[in-house]
Design an enzyme around this catalytic site. Structure first.
Site, PDB file in Angstrom:
ATOM      1  N   ARG A 172       2.987   7.717  -0.281  1.00  0.00           N
ATOM      2  CA  ARG A 172       4.017   8.730  -0.533  1.00  0.00           C
ATOM      3  C   ARG A 172       4.892   8.384  -1.745  1.00  0.00           C
ATOM      4  NH1 ARG A 172       6.074  11.484   3.966  1.00  0.00           N
ATOM      5  NH2 ARG A 172       5.330   9.722   5.180  1.00  0.00           N
ATOM      6  N   GLU A 202       0.820  -1.219   0.000  1.00  0.00           N
ATOM      7  CA  GLU A 202       0.000   0.000   0.000  1.00  0.00           C
ATOM      8  C   GLU A 202       0.850   1.265   0.000  1.00  0.00           C
ATOM      9  OE1 GLU A 202      -2.077  -0.609   3.686  1.00  0.00           O
ATOM     10  OE2 GLU A 202      -3.544  -1.952   2.787  1.00  0.00           O
ATOM     11  N   PRO A 203       1.606   1.518  -1.037  1.00  0.00           N
ATOM     12  CA  PRO A 203       2.402   2.743  -1.051  1.00  0.00           C
ATOM     13  C   PRO A 203       1.533   3.975  -1.301  1.00  0.00           C
ATOM     14  CG  PRO A 203       2.601   1.620  -3.162  1.00  0.00           C
ATOM     15  CD  PRO A 203       1.739   0.747  -2.289  1.00  0.00           C
ATOM     16  N   CYS A 205       0.541  32.818  11.995  1.00  0.00           N
ATOM     17  CA  CYS A 205       0.916  33.488  13.238  1.00  0.00           C
ATOM     18  C   CYS A 205       1.565  32.536  14.229  1.00  0.00           C
ATOM     19  CB  CYS A 205      -0.317  34.139  13.839  1.00  0.00           C
ATOM     20  SG  CYS A 205      -0.919  35.426  12.751  1.00  0.00           S
ATOM     21  N   GLU A 206       2.633  31.897  13.797  1.00  0.00           N
ATOM     22  CA  GLU A 206       3.380  30.999  14.674  1.00  0.00           C
ATOM     23  C   GLU A 206       4.845  31.038  14.279  1.00  0.00           C
ATOM     24  OE1 GLU A 206       2.213  27.011  15.488  1.00  0.00           O
ATOM     25  OE2 GLU A 206       0.085  27.466  15.223  1.00  0.00           O
TER      26      GLU A 206
HETATM   27  N1  LLP Z   1      -1.363   1.865   4.583  1.00  0.00           N
HETATM   28  C1  LLP Z   1      -1.819   2.290   5.784  1.00  0.00           C
HETATM   29  C2  LLP Z   1      -2.677   1.400   6.576  1.00  0.00           C
HETATM   30  C3  LLP Z   1      -1.473   3.546   6.260  1.00  0.00           C
HETATM   31  O1  LLP Z   1      -1.921   3.955   7.447  1.00  0.00           O
HETATM   32  C4  LLP Z   1      -0.639   4.386   5.469  1.00  0.00           C
HETATM   33  C5  LLP Z   1      -0.257   5.707   5.948  1.00  0.00           C
HETATM   34  C6  LLP Z   1      -0.206   3.908   4.220  1.00  0.00           C
HETATM   35  C7  LLP Z   1      -0.580   2.634   3.814  1.00  0.00           C
HETATM   36  C8  LLP Z   1       0.657   4.711   3.307  1.00  0.00           C
HETATM   37  O2  LLP Z   1       1.855   5.096   3.875  1.00  0.00           O
HETATM   38  P1  LLP Z   1       2.972   5.801   2.959  1.00  0.00           P
HETATM   39  O3  LLP Z   1       3.390   4.798   1.921  1.00  0.00           O
HETATM   40  O4  LLP Z   1       2.348   6.998   2.319  1.00  0.00           O
HETATM   41  O5  LLP Z   1       4.034   6.181   3.910  1.00  0.00           O
HETATM   42  N2  LLP Z   1       1.077  12.377   7.428  1.00  0.00           N
HETATM   43  C9  LLP Z   1       2.309  11.636   7.512  1.00  0.00           C
HETATM   44  C10 LLP Z   1       2.166  10.244   6.993  1.00  0.00           C
HETATM   45  C11 LLP Z   1       1.063   9.460   7.677  1.00  0.00           C
HETATM   46  C12 LLP Z   1       0.868   8.103   7.071  1.00  0.00           C
HETATM   47  C13 LLP Z   1      -0.369   7.483   7.594  1.00  0.00           C
HETATM   48  N3  LLP Z   1      -0.609   6.180   7.059  1.00  0.00           N
HETATM   49  C14 LLP Z   1       3.399  12.398   6.759  1.00  0.00           C
HETATM   50  O6  LLP Z   1       3.109  13.447   6.200  1.00  0.00           O
HETATM   51  O7  LLP Z   1       4.555  11.967   6.738  1.00  0.00           O
END
Ligand code: LLP
Length: 458
Positions: free
Chosen positions: A317, A314-315, A385-386
């Site tokens: 990012r 599940e990518p 404002c931070e």
């Molecule tokens: N699968 C599940 C169950 C997840 O909770 C997430 C991300 C992903 C896949 C995808 O993860 P990725 O491949 O995108 O790392 N807001 C944070 C990232 C939070 C990720 C939450 N879950 C940031 O900006 O770094």
């Protein structure tokens, strides 16, 4: 044609690697130089986009998203690749993902609604969430999502009761494998002390299996145990942690087979594959991941005499981060002799909360005009404002930088727009897609009218 901009495609590679922007080899359709003073993404000059659509603006390179989706399918042809929509979602993005043959991970009724809106194949949707609302569950069942990832005993009961007995809903059990991926605490989810999943170590995962199988083995089954899931966290560079998680989940599959004579067909290892935000930042080695995980799974299954389960990843990012560039205009500057120079732009933590939340480091560079001035360290800050409203610390920027200049901040395709806020009643930027020299608005700029429309009473 107010929202379309036609420009010729450029061919020169983007010479930005010294400022930390991704190199052309890392980014198949990466921005290209159009001259000394200008840059293009998807064949469209960034300065032209700023002039046409204003700033701040998120720019998204469609070809880059698609190329990364294809790279995942090529590296893991045997696996299901479910793009994690939480990184960035809109209708166009969903249609690109669908066209590239990926599945979709959604984590709320809102994300699901968007997928329904474009008719994304329900069997390719995976619904997540540690605390799904009754409405989320109903909508998922009504749309017929392929799998629901269950995260609590309450949810298992709720789902089983809501599902049609005799038409079992496929579920994955979210297991907390006790694997530390050594990432930021806010996004570390493989370890015991956090809100997600059923612990392997405490026996909660085994209890959840028992509970799901109770509904599966009933006369009229309401649930079907389709697989085990884990998500170790986000921005992970190590491949070994995924291998360890796979070993632990396969051992659990063997226990399920021994205990219940049920073979679990799917292993979902979640996402979390890191992206290098600046030159020199470690990147995730997708080929090494594919080789390692494949080998480890095959070996563990041989040892336990289990058939190899279908792999799902599940990518989020890794698919969309590098396709994004944010454009800002410099509003003002503050020089504190001997201490620091601040460059304040027309956006900030409302369009990119990641530096404030996780201490994430970004880079930025001047676009739209040439400068031969020497560089000096400058800290790019926002308009909120931070004092913590910082976009990037101590970057080398031209000493003649001045208000009115444009800055481009790369690698802002993931968790920027999706986490944007309207803090200080600041409107969220538009998302402009670029491809083959054409720009188009995917998400329009938010207006004060949009914000005020929710304020319904004096
Ligand atoms: N699968 C599940 C169950 C997840 O909770 C997430 C991300 C992903 C896949 C995808 O993860 P990725 O491949 O995108 O790392 N807001 C944070 C990232 C939070 C990720 C939450 N879950 C940031 O900006 O770094």
């Amino acid at each position: 044609m107010t929202n379309r901009l036609r420009l010729s495609a450029e061919t020169t590679p983007w010479p930005l690697t010294t400022t930390g922007l991704p190199s052309p080899t890392k980014t198949p359709s990466s921005p290209t130089a159009t001259g000394e003073d200008d840059l293009a993404v998807g064949g469209v000059r960034l300065a032209e986009i700023a002039a046409t659509y204003g700033t701040p603006a998120y720019v998204l390179d469609e070809a880059d998203v698609r190329a990364r989706a294809r790279a995942y399918r090529a590296a893991l042809p045997e696996a299901e690749i479910a793009y994690a929509g939480k990184a960035f979602l809109c209708r166009a993005m969903i249609s690109w993902i669908e066209a590239e043959g990926l599945s979709l991970d959604v984590c709320s009724g809102g994300e699901l609604a968007l997928a329904c809106h474009v008719g994304f194949p329900p069997e390719r949707i995976v619904l997540h969430g540690n605390a799904k609302t009754p409405r989320d569950v109903q909508d998922a069942l009504a749309y017929g999502v392929g799998r629901v990832v269950v995260d609590s005993t309450y949810e298992i009961t709720q789902l089983a009761v809501a599902a049609h007995a005799g038409h079992p809903q496929k579920v994955l059990i979210r297991v907390t494998p006790g694997v530390d991926a050594h990432t930021h605490k806010a996004v570390a989810t493989g370890v015991e002390d956090q809100k997600f999943g059923f612990s392997l170590a405490t026996g909660a995962a085994a209890d959840a299996v028992r509970q799901v199988l109770h509904w599966q083995l009933a006369d009229k089954p309401a649930l079907e145990l389709a697989g085990l899931h884990c998500h170790l966290g986000s921005q992970i560079t190590s491949v070994d942690v995924f291998a360890e998680a796979a070993r632990r989940l396969i051992a659990l599959m063997a226990w399920i087979r021994d205990e219940y004579r049920v073979v679990v067909p799917e292993l979902d290892l979640g996402g979390g594959h890191a992206v290098g935000y600046r030159d020199g930042d470690p990147d995730f080695d997708l080929d090494l991941y594919a080789r390692t995980v494949r080998t480890v799974i095959a070996k563990a299954c041989r040892q336990h005499r289990l058939p190899v389960p279908k792999l799902t990843v599940e990518p989020g990012r890794a698919i969309v981060a590098r396709a994004g560039v944010t454009l800002y205009r410099v509003l003002t500057m503050k020089r504190i002799p001997g201490i620091r120079t601040f460059v304040a732009v027309d956006g900030g933590m409302s369009d990119n909360p990641r530096p404030a939340l996780y201490g994430s480091a970004y880079t930025a560079r001047l676009i739209g005009r040439a400068s031969t001035a020497p560089t000096e360290p400058m800290t790019v800050v926002g308009r909120h404002c931070e004092a913590g409203d910082v976009i990037a610390h101590d970057l080398p920027l031209p000493a003649d930088l001045r208000p009115g200049d444009l800055l481009a901040v790369p690698c802002t395709g993931a968790y920027q727009h999706s986490m944007a806020s309207t803090y200080n009643q600041v409107c969220r930027p538009p998302v402009i897609a670029v491809r083959d020299g054409v720009a188009r608005v995917l998400i329009r700029r938010e207006t004060l009218e949009d914000l005020q429309a929710r304020d319904v009473s004096l």
